[in-house]
Motif scaffolding. Sequence first.
Motif, PDB file in Angstrom:
ATOM      1  N   TYR A 154      92.836  58.172 123.610  1.00  0.00           N
ATOM      2  CA  TYR A 154      93.607  59.333 124.477  1.00  0.00           C
ATOM      3  C   TYR A 154      94.561  58.184 125.053  1.00  0.00           C
ATOM      4  O   TYR A 154      94.289  57.075 125.690  1.00  0.00           O
ATOM      5  N   LEU A 214      97.383  58.674 128.188  1.00  0.00           N
ATOM      6  CA  LEU A 214      97.974  59.523 129.430  1.00  0.00           C
ATOM      7  C   LEU A 214      99.259  58.953 129.807  1.00  0.00           C
ATOM      8  O   LEU A 214      99.428  57.870 130.418  1.00  0.00           O
ATOM      9  N   ILE A 240      99.155  64.239 127.258  1.00  0.00           N
ATOM     10  CA  ILE A 240      97.990  63.481 126.891  1.00  0.00           C
ATOM     11  C   ILE A 240      98.259  63.413 125.115  1.00  0.00           C
ATOM     12  O   ILE A 240      98.112  64.526 124.612  1.00  0.00           O
TER      13      ILE A 240
END
Length: 244
Positions: free
Chosen positions: A121, A123, A236
């Motif tokens: 992931y 951010l 995200i």
Amino acid sequence: MESPEYHEFGSSNSIEERRITLQKGVRSRVVYILYGVLVLLLLILLLITGIKFSKLNQDMADVKLHLETIKTSVMNGRTSSAASQQSHSGGTTVQPVYLKGIDPVRGPCTEGWVVFQSSCYLLSQASATWSKAEEQCRTNGGHLLVLNNVEELDYISKIIPVVGFWIGLVERQHEGHWSWVDGTNYASTPTFWDEGQPDNWDYRENGEDCGQIHSTQTRRRRLWNDADCSLEYRFICEAAKPGH
């Protein structure tokens, strides 16, 4: 014997005509200059108006999110037992769950990305419209976040700040027909819409066709909200963990 007559070079009429022509030329240049200044002022006015209108849209959206957060907090205070919330689609029943923040781990993911289970992931620090956010995620080899289960949602809730984030949820064709950007069947995943969402707020000229993780004032399981795709929020990105 008559003396010859001498005339001045050029008649008085021709001098007057040249003077008039010169005056007309000066007036024409002044008119063009004034016209140019007027056009420039109009362009500046349109630019300022556009900026002000965009800021107003963003402020109105922020006010809506703030009011909804206050409403949720008040209702939580009235129900000390933390009554369950039913998703808008009639799917998963979600209990308000308060969480502790954790430090994300990079693992085998690319620099700047963090790992959980089989996904990496990213951010974002900057804000973008929904389409620009998805474009940036694709450029980085992923897509906007697709939430497949509550464990993934809780992990994300533990590592993100309490502001709103775009996720990979969108209404592309018909109102109420939501889909995930990676092709995952929306009906196959649990839904975690915040109370009263999605509401396709009528104030928005373009409707609210893009999904986001709702902002909150406390560290808790983050629920979903529908928002105007043209607004700018952080986002995200998700990509497969190397080897998966």
